[in-house]
Write a protein that holds these residues in place. Structure first.
Motif, PDB file in Angstrom:
ATOM      1  N   ILE A   1      -8.546   9.273  -2.806  1.00 50.32           N
ATOM      2  CA  ILE A   1      -7.532   8.484  -3.506  1.00 50.32           C
ATOM      3  C   ILE A   1      -8.167   7.801  -4.712  1.00 50.32           C
ATOM      4  O   ILE A   1      -9.288   7.284  -4.649  1.00 50.32           O
ATOM      5  CB  ILE A   1      -6.917   7.429  -2.568  1.00 50.32           C
ATOM      6  CG1 ILE A   1      -6.306   8.107  -1.341  1.00 50.32           C
ATOM      7  CG2 ILE A   1      -5.880   6.593  -3.298  1.00 50.32           C
ATOM      8  CD1 ILE A   1      -5.213   9.084  -1.653  1.00 50.32           C
ATOM      9  N   ASP A   2      -7.456   7.769  -5.829  1.00 51.71           N
ATOM     10  CA  ASP A   2      -7.921   7.160  -7.076  1.00 51.71           C
ATOM     11  C   ASP A   2      -8.318   5.700  -6.834  1.00 51.71           C
ATOM     12  O   ASP A   2      -7.505   4.894  -6.388  1.00 51.71           O
ATOM     13  CB  ASP A   2      -6.789   7.234  -8.110  1.00 51.71           C
ATOM     14  CG  ASP A   2      -7.181   6.699  -9.472  1.00 51.71           C
ATOM     15  OD1 ASP A   2      -8.284   6.129  -9.617  1.00 51.71           O
ATOM     16  OD2 ASP A   2      -6.365   6.835 -10.403  1.00 51.71           O
ATOM     17  N   PRO A   3      -9.555   5.318  -7.132  1.00 50.67           N
ATOM     18  CA  PRO A   3      -9.980   3.931  -6.928  1.00 50.67           C
ATOM     19  C   PRO A   3      -9.129   2.923  -7.680  1.00 50.67           C
ATOM     20  O   PRO A   3      -8.974   1.778  -7.240  1.00 50.67           O
ATOM     21  CB  PRO A   3     -11.427   3.924  -7.440  1.00 50.67           C
ATOM     22  CG  PRO A   3     -11.882   5.340  -7.290  1.00 50.67           C
ATOM     23  CD  PRO A   3     -10.665   6.183  -7.569  1.00 50.67           C
TER      24      PRO A   3
ATOM     25  N   LEU B   1      -6.324   1.976  -5.523  1.00 52.89           N
ATOM     26  CA  LEU B   1      -6.763   1.180  -4.379  1.00 52.89           C
ATOM     27  C   LEU B   1      -7.321  -0.177  -4.772  1.00 52.89           C
ATOM     28  O   LEU B   1      -7.527  -1.035  -3.898  1.00 52.89           O
ATOM     29  CB  LEU B   1      -7.836   1.956  -3.605  1.00 52.89           C
ATOM     30  CG  LEU B   1      -7.377   3.258  -2.952  1.00 52.89           C
ATOM     31  CD1 LEU B   1      -8.573   4.031  -2.419  1.00 52.89           C
ATOM     32  CD2 LEU B   1      -6.370   2.990  -1.843  1.00 52.89           C
ATOM     33  N   ALA B   2      -7.560  -0.402  -6.053  1.00 53.42           N
ATOM     34  CA  ALA B   2      -8.214  -1.630  -6.494  1.00 53.42           C
ATOM     35  C   ALA B   2      -7.578  -2.918  -5.983  1.00 53.42           C
ATOM     36  O   ALA B   2      -8.292  -3.834  -5.562  1.00 53.42           O
ATOM     37  CB  ALA B   2      -8.286  -1.649  -8.029  1.00 53.42           C
ATOM     38  N   PRO B   3      -6.248  -3.050  -5.979  1.00 52.39           N
ATOM     39  CA  PRO B   3      -5.674  -4.315  -5.497  1.00 52.39           C
ATOM     40  C   PRO B   3      -5.905  -4.585  -4.015  1.00 52.39           C
ATOM     41  O   PRO B   3      -5.683  -5.707  -3.554  1.00 52.39           O
ATOM     42  CB  PRO B   3      -4.169  -4.141  -5.780  1.00 52.39           C
ATOM     43  CG  PRO B   3      -4.081  -3.079  -6.822  1.00 52.39           C
ATOM     44  CD  PRO B   3      -5.211  -2.150  -6.503  1.00 52.39           C
ATOM     45  N   PHE B   4      -6.356  -3.570  -3.281  1.00 54.44           N
ATOM     46  CA  PHE B   4      -6.534  -3.707  -1.833  1.00 54.44           C
ATOM     47  C   PHE B   4      -8.006  -3.700  -1.423  1.00 54.44           C
ATOM     48  O   PHE B   4      -8.328  -3.960  -0.274  1.00 54.44           O
ATOM     49  CB  PHE B   4      -5.818  -2.555  -1.113  1.00 54.44           C
ATOM     50  CG  PHE B   4      -4.404  -2.358  -1.564  1.00 54.44           C
ATOM     51  CD1 PHE B   4      -3.380  -3.127  -1.028  1.00 54.44           C
ATOM     52  CD2 PHE B   4      -4.087  -1.424  -2.548  1.00 54.44           C
ATOM     53  CE1 PHE B   4      -2.072  -2.966  -1.444  1.00 54.44           C
ATOM     54  CE2 PHE B   4      -2.775  -1.246  -2.975  1.00 54.44           C
ATOM     55  CZ  PHE B   4      -1.773  -2.029  -2.427  1.00 54.44           C
ATOM     56  N   ALA B   5      -8.897  -3.388  -2.364  1.00 55.51           N
ATOM     57  CA  ALA B   5     -10.282  -3.091  -2.030  1.00 55.51           C
ATOM     58  C   ALA B   5     -11.153  -4.320  -1.831  1.00 55.51           C
ATOM     59  O   ALA B   5     -12.181  -4.239  -1.157  1.00 55.51           O
ATOM     60  CB  ALA B   5     -10.901  -2.197  -3.109  1.00 55.51           C
TER      61      ALA B   5
ATOM     62  N   LEU C   1       0.827  -1.198   0.000  1.00 53.55           N
ATOM     63  CA  LEU C   1       0.000   0.000   0.000  1.00 53.55           C
ATOM     64  C   LEU C   1       0.868   1.257   0.000  1.00 53.55           C
ATOM     65  O   LEU C   1       0.586   2.212  -0.739  1.00 53.55           O
ATOM     66  CB  LEU C   1      -0.919  -0.014   1.223  1.00 53.55           C
ATOM     67  CG  LEU C   1      -1.911   1.146   1.337  1.00 53.55           C
ATOM     68  CD1 LEU C   1      -2.935   1.098   0.206  1.00 53.55           C
ATOM     69  CD2 LEU C   1      -2.612   1.130   2.693  1.00 53.55           C
ATOM     70  N   VAL C   2       1.918   1.280   0.821  1.00 55.77           N
ATOM     71  CA  VAL C   2       2.824   2.430   0.830  1.00 55.77           C
ATOM     72  C   VAL C   2       3.510   2.580  -0.522  1.00 55.77           C
ATOM     73  O   VAL C   2       3.702   3.693  -1.020  1.00 55.77           O
ATOM     74  CB  VAL C   2       3.852   2.285   1.965  1.00 55.77           C
ATOM     75  CG1 VAL C   2       4.899   3.397   1.897  1.00 55.77           C
ATOM     76  CG2 VAL C   2       3.156   2.310   3.328  1.00 55.77           C
TER      77      VAL C   2
END
Length: 353
Positions: A310-312, A315-319, A258-259
């Motif tokens: 934050i751009d979805p 974030l998609a790989p974490f959502a 994520l970072v």
């Protein structure tokens, strides 16, 4: 048994009132859907702060006292610097705030912190354990090794505690007692950064004192670190964690990824489903999963970060996490208030079940 409590740290005072001790009023924050039917529900609490520190979104109970577990380590690292931790390079300072996986770079850095004070693994007071990382644990066992204090994921924090105590001339024996001068200093820092008194003190899994604050207070502290000037103690800890996310966690761990996906993010997870994440402008999120389920932590965090703008796609790989049936994907785990799923986004690293 309740640990001895440093009274000055828990009293209402300059830091503000301590959060109330009550059964948290958690609400549903994540659902596991299998074949179109909700199979499981994770309750919890979420708070999102705007850049000016106001609460932009809240779900559940962010005001009740709770235990941040290892999400408290960045605050403790700041406290150690304030208490007189001798100068360390960024990699070593990142290890001070780490829940490390136990690979050789992690262990070598902890040894280096210990050598700085003429200390050894035998001086550590944390509990012996196997490496936290799955691959690291298998490799460790493959070498015929058993639980050790160095391998335990909190060894960097403990090494820095010992080094600070030695630098200040405080006794090493009893450095984990809540009444020890070192722990009193750390309690004061936690109270100051969270802006509230400490509601209770107990013992964390590693043996160190664990301070109860609120999710809101913890998230505000994360924002303080993320926005701090680089030459402050808060800024030094934040800079080390941002520069060395794989030392703060481990290779392939979701927090490190994520970072990597959000440059400038400050992030730390904790056992029992705790996560904080803060952006350089002060936007920040805090998550607590009531049942401690780690599988729900990152999808709920991703949904909270989406509320920060934050751009979805980032974030998609974490959502979401896929739910498997017979080896095929038959559902998903996602936050209850997350944007609608898109098939090309359901590709996290670990399946939910």
């Amino acid at each position: 048994m309740r640990a001895a409590v440093p009274a000055a740290a828990v009293r209402d005072g300059a830091a503000g009132a301590a959060p109330p001790v009550r059964t948290p009023r958690h609400v549903p924050v994540a659902q596991l859907v299998r074949g179109g039917i909700v199979e499981g529900v994770h309750h919890g609490s979420v708070v999102v702060l705007a850049a000016d520190g106001t609460v932009a979104y809240q779900r559940g109970d962010a005001e009740a006292a709770f235990y941040p577990r290892s999400a408290l380590k960045p605050l403790q690292a700041v406290g150690l610097l304030r208490a007189g931790l001798p100068p360390l390079d960024e990699a070593a300072l990142a290890l001070v705030a780490a829940s490390h996986s136990g690979d050789e770079r992690h262990l070598a850095t902890v040894r280096r912190i210990l050598r700085h004070g003429g200390l050894t693994e035998d001086d550590l007071g944390n509990v012996p354990d196997l490496p936290y990382g799955t691959a690291e644990r298998h490799a460790w066992l493959g070498r015929g090794l058993g639980p050790g204090r160095l391998a335990q994921n909190c060894s960097g924090k403990h090494a820095a505690m010992l080094l600070t105590a030695r630098a200040r001339g405080w006794p090493l024996d009893g450095y984990l007692d809540a009444g020890h001068p070192l722990q009193r200093e750390l309690a004061a820092t936690v109270a100051e950064l969270t802006g509230q008194g400490i509601a209770h003190v107990t013992v964390d899994g590693c043996g160190a004192p664990l301070f109860a604050v609120s999710l809101l207070g913890l998230t505000r502290a994360a924002a303080r670190l993320a926005t701090a000037a680089p030459d402050t103690d808060e800024g030094r800890v934040a800079g080390a964690m941002r520069t060395h996310p794989e030392l703060v966690s481990g290779r392939g761990r979701d927090v490190a990824r994520l970072v990597g996906a959000l440059p400038g993010l400050l992030a730390k997870d904790g056992f029992e489903g705790v996560q904080i994440a803060a952006l350089p402008d002060g936007r920040a999120v805090g998550v607590k999963i009531a049942d401690g389920a780690d599988r729900a932590r990152m999808p709920v965090t991703a949904a909270a970060l989406a509320r920060c703008g934050i751009d979805p796609d980032v974030l998609a790989p974490f959502a979401t996490a896929p739910v498997l049936g017979g080896g095929a994907e038959v559902g998903h785990l996602r936050a209850v208030d997350a944007p609608a799923d898109r098939p090309d986004r359901n590709r996290p690293r670990q399946p939910a079940g």
